[in-house]
Design a protein around this motif. Structure first.
Motif, PDB file in Angstrom:
ATOM      1  N   ARG A   1      -1.837  -8.660 -28.746  1.00 30.07           N
ATOM      2  CA  ARG A   1      -1.789  -7.258 -28.331  1.00 30.07           C
ATOM      3  C   ARG A   1      -2.688  -6.985 -27.124  1.00 30.07           C
ATOM      4  NH1 ARG A   1       1.881  -4.108 -27.634  1.00 30.07           N
ATOM      5  NH2 ARG A   1       1.059  -2.140 -27.023  1.00 30.07           N
ATOM      6  N   ALA A   2      -3.878  -7.593 -27.115  1.00 32.07           N
ATOM      7  CA  ALA A   2      -4.812  -7.360 -25.999  1.00 32.07           C
ATOM      8  C   ALA A   2      -4.236  -7.907 -24.686  1.00 32.07           C
ATOM      9  CB  ALA A   2      -6.154  -8.023 -26.297  1.00 32.07           C
ATOM     10  N   ASN A   3      -3.658  -9.098 -24.729  1.00 31.70           N
ATOM     11  CA  ASN A   3      -3.083  -9.669 -23.510  1.00 31.70           C
ATOM     12  C   ASN A   3      -1.835  -8.919 -23.073  1.00 31.70           C
ATOM     13  OD1 ASN A   3      -4.972 -11.680 -22.990  1.00 31.70           O
ATOM     14  ND2 ASN A   3      -4.040 -13.037 -24.489  1.00 31.70           N
ATOM     15  N   GLU A   4      -1.075  -8.432 -24.038  1.00 33.68           N
ATOM     16  CA  GLU A   4       0.103  -7.636 -23.682  1.00 33.68           C
ATOM     17  C   GLU A   4      -0.324  -6.344 -22.997  1.00 33.68           C
ATOM     18  OE1 GLU A   4       3.386  -6.384 -26.437  1.00 33.68           O
ATOM     19  OE2 GLU A   4       3.809  -8.520 -26.320  1.00 33.68           O
ATOM     20  N   THR A   5      -1.409  -5.754 -23.466  1.00 36.75           N
ATOM     21  CA  THR A   5      -1.938  -4.537 -22.844  1.00 36.75           C
ATOM     22  C   THR A   5      -2.374  -4.829 -21.411  1.00 36.75           C
ATOM     23  OG1 THR A   5      -2.677  -3.771 -25.002  1.00 36.75           O
ATOM     24  CG2 THR A   5      -3.662  -2.701 -23.096  1.00 36.75           C
ATOM     25  N   ARG A   6      -2.995  -5.986 -21.191  1.00 39.06           N
ATOM     26  CA  ARG A   6      -3.391  -6.376 -19.833  1.00 39.06           C
ATOM     27  C   ARG A   6      -2.164  -6.553 -18.936  1.00 39.06           C
ATOM     28  NH1 ARG A   6      -6.920 -11.516 -20.399  1.00 39.06           N
ATOM     29  NH2 ARG A   6      -6.753 -11.447 -18.139  1.00 39.06           N
ATOM     30  N   LEU A   7      -1.103  -7.147 -19.467  1.00 43.49           N
ATOM     31  CA  LEU A   7       0.122  -7.340 -18.690  1.00 43.49           C
ATOM     32  C   LEU A   7       0.753  -5.988 -18.340  1.00 43.49           C
ATOM     33  CD1 LEU A   7       2.140  -9.312 -17.453  1.00 43.49           C
ATOM     34  CD2 LEU A   7       3.311  -9.379 -19.655  1.00 43.49           C
ATOM     35  N   VAL A   8       0.771  -5.064 -19.289  1.00 43.25           N
ATOM     36  CA  VAL A   8       1.319  -3.721 -19.045  1.00 43.25           C
ATOM     37  C   VAL A   8       0.505  -3.018 -17.952  1.00 43.25           C
ATOM     38  CG1 VAL A   8       1.607  -1.425 -20.064  1.00 43.25           C
ATOM     39  CG2 VAL A   8       2.357  -3.436 -21.315  1.00 43.25           C
ATOM     40  N   ALA A   9      -0.826  -3.137 -18.012  1.00 41.17           N
ATOM     41  CA  ALA A   9      -1.681  -2.515 -16.988  1.00 41.17           C
ATOM     42  C   ALA A   9      -1.394  -3.117 -15.611  1.00 41.17           C
ATOM     43  CB  ALA A   9      -3.150  -2.694 -17.350  1.00 41.17           C
ATOM     44  N   HIS A  10      -1.178  -4.429 -15.559  1.00 39.23           N
ATOM     45  CA  HIS A  10      -0.869  -5.084 -14.290  1.00 39.23           C
ATOM     46  C   HIS A  10       0.468  -4.579 -13.733  1.00 39.23           C
ATOM     47  CE1 HIS A  10      -0.908  -8.124 -11.204  1.00 39.23           C
ATOM     48  NE2 HIS A  10       0.271  -8.578 -11.601  1.00 39.23           N
ATOM     49  N   ILE A  11       1.449  -4.424 -14.596  1.00 41.33           N
ATOM     50  CA  ILE A  11       2.762  -3.918 -14.170  1.00 41.33           C
ATOM     51  C   ILE A  11       2.625  -2.487 -13.647  1.00 41.33           C
ATOM     52  CG2 ILE A  11       5.063  -3.255 -14.999  1.00 41.33           C
ATOM     53  CD1 ILE A  11       4.875  -5.743 -16.866  1.00 41.33           C
ATOM     54  N   HIS A  12       1.803  -1.681 -14.323  1.00 36.83           N
ATOM     55  CA  HIS A  12       1.569  -0.307 -13.847  1.00 36.83           C
ATOM     56  C   HIS A  12       0.902  -0.311 -12.470  1.00 36.83           C
ATOM     57  CE1 HIS A  12       2.933   2.334 -16.985  1.00 36.83           C
ATOM     58  NE2 HIS A  12       2.306   1.630 -17.912  1.00 36.83           N
ATOM     59  N   ARG A  13      -0.087  -1.194 -12.283  1.00 36.34           N
ATOM     60  CA  ARG A  13      -0.758  -1.267 -10.978  1.00 36.34           C
ATOM     61  C   ARG A  13       0.228  -1.674  -9.879  1.00 36.34           C
ATOM     62  NH1 ARG A  13      -4.884  -3.511 -14.082  1.00 36.34           N
ATOM     63  NH2 ARG A  13      -4.288  -5.627 -13.490  1.00 36.34           N
ATOM     64  N   LEU A  14       1.103  -2.619 -10.181  1.00 37.01           N
ATOM     65  CA  LEU A  14       2.118  -3.012  -9.200  1.00 37.01           C
ATOM     66  C   LEU A  14       3.020  -1.835  -8.842  1.00 37.01           C
ATOM     67  CD1 LEU A  14       3.244  -6.535 -10.481  1.00 37.01           C
ATOM     68  CD2 LEU A  14       1.996  -6.023  -8.384  1.00 37.01           C
ATOM     69  N   SER A  15       3.393  -1.054  -9.847  1.00 34.48           N
ATOM     70  CA  SER A  15       4.270   0.102  -9.614  1.00 34.48           C
ATOM     71  C   SER A  15       3.597   1.154  -8.753  1.00 34.48           C
ATOM     72  CB  SER A  15       4.690   0.723 -10.943  1.00 34.48           C
ATOM     73  OG  SER A  15       5.428  -0.194 -11.700  1.00 34.48           O
ATOM     74  N   VAL A  16       2.313   1.381  -8.992  1.00 30.13           N
ATOM     75  CA  VAL A  16       1.584   2.407  -8.247  1.00 30.13           C
ATOM     76  C   VAL A  16       1.509   2.070  -6.765  1.00 30.13           C
ATOM     77  CG1 VAL A  16      -0.730   3.390  -7.934  1.00 30.13           C
ATOM     78  CG2 VAL A  16       0.253   3.258 -10.205  1.00 30.13           C
ATOM     79  N   VAL A  17       1.339   0.794  -6.440  1.00 31.10           N
ATOM     80  CA  VAL A  17       1.222   0.419  -5.027  1.00 31.10           C
ATOM     81  C   VAL A  17       2.573   0.156  -4.375  1.00 31.10           C
ATOM     82  CG1 VAL A  17      -1.130  -0.453  -5.236  1.00 31.10           C
ATOM     83  CG2 VAL A  17       0.783  -2.018  -5.542  1.00 31.10           C
ATOM     84  N   GLY A  18       3.667   0.416  -5.097  1.00 30.14           N
ATOM     85  CA  GLY A  18       4.984   0.337  -4.490  1.00 30.14           C
ATOM     86  C   GLY A  18       5.747  -0.947  -4.727  1.00 30.14           C
ATOM     87  N   PHE A  19       5.286  -1.784  -5.645  1.00 29.87           N
ATOM     88  CA  PHE A  19       5.981  -3.027  -5.949  1.00 29.87           C
ATOM     89  C   PHE A  19       6.445  -3.025  -7.397  1.00 29.87           C
ATOM     90  CE2 PHE A  19       3.086  -4.177  -2.495  1.00 29.87           C
ATOM     91  CZ  PHE A  19       3.999  -4.685  -1.591  1.00 29.87           C
ATOM     92  N   ALA A  20       7.249  -2.046  -7.763  1.00 27.44           N
ATOM     93  CA  ALA A  20       7.727  -1.946  -9.141  1.00 27.44           C
ATOM     94  C   ALA A  20       8.551  -3.191  -9.477  1.00 27.44           C
ATOM     95  CB  ALA A  20       8.559  -0.691  -9.320  1.00 27.44           C
ATOM     96  N   PRO A  21       8.124  -3.966 -10.472  1.00 28.83           N
ATOM     97  CA  PRO A  21       8.839  -5.206 -10.781  1.00 28.83           C
ATOM     98  C   PRO A  21      10.146  -4.961 -11.529  1.00 28.83           C
ATOM     99  CG  PRO A  21       6.977  -4.945 -12.251  1.00 28.83           C
ATOM    100  CD  PRO A  21       6.921  -3.810 -11.278  1.00 28.83           C
ATOM    101  N   ASP A  22      11.132  -5.801 -11.244  1.00 28.31           N
ATOM    102  CA  ASP A  22      12.381  -5.737 -11.989  1.00 28.31           C
ATOM    103  C   ASP A  22      12.256  -6.664 -13.206  1.00 28.31           C
ATOM    104  OD1 ASP A  22      12.427  -8.161 -10.752  1.00 28.31           O
ATOM    105  OD2 ASP A  22      14.421  -7.964  -9.901  1.00 28.31           O
TER     106      ASP A  22
END
Length: 183
Positions: free
Chosen positions: A72-93
């Motif tokens: 769960r902790a690592n999944e939360t880190r992955l979700v945060a990373h995906i959010h950071r990518l989205s904020v800077v304009g690189f929303a992952p597919d």
């Protein structure tokens, strides 16, 4: 599709007892006041669960089933990373999320069943991951037309903001944002 266990109509709901019921049942069984069977009937905690919890000393109710590939902790880190990518304009597919999960598991040294040939997590993992994290919205990126991409360059943007600054200053609107309307 994800491998998801669906209870049949004849199966009973699992783990309907609370932590308090478990603690009371364990205390009564350990003191010898009642047997495991009587504790099961009185507190609705299965006898095998009582035996396992008394032996292990774990009296907290956890999640049912095994832990996921990433905890769960690592999944939360992955979700945060995906959010950071989205904020800077690189929303992952979806494909990018699968690749991120593979690389993340490799970097952390987590044993995983992901494909080493494609270096991606599976579709089943992705669907389960998105189900567990409904705040994520992974979509296919829309293409930008060539004329729009060429029309918005650094020089044009600089000229636009210089002109905007000039107009706002000339009309005394720099400190009056409530007087600016979008036309």
């Amino acid at each position: 599709m994800p491998r998801k266990y669906i209870l049949s109509n004849i199966a009973r709901p699992r783990a309907t007892w609370s932590d308090e019921q478990l603690m009371e049942a364990v205390a009564k069984v350990q003191t010898g006041e009642i047997s495991k069977r009587k504790a099961h009937r009185r507190y609705n905690v299965p006898p095998r669960t009582l035996k396992r919890r008394i032996t292990s000393g774990n009296f907290k109710k956890g999640a049912l089933g095994p832990e996921g590939i990433l905890d769960r902790a690592n999944e939360t880190r992955l979700v945060a990373h995906i959010h950071r990518l989205s904020v800077v304009g690189f929303a992952p597919d979806k494909s990018t999320v699968r690749t991120l999960a593979f690389r993340f598991a490799e970097k952390l040294g987590i044993k995983h069943p992901f494909s080493a040939a494609t270096e991606k997590a599976g579709f089943a993992w992705l669907h389960s991951f998105l189900d567990r994290n409904p705040e994520l919205s992974v979509r296919q990126a829309e293409f930008l037309s060539l004329s729009r991409a060429q029309g918005m360059n650094r020089e044009d943007a600089r000229r636009f903001f210089e002109l905007l600054d000039e107009v706002l200053t000339k009309n005394g609107l720099m400190k009056k944002p409530s007087c600016i309307f979008h036309g």
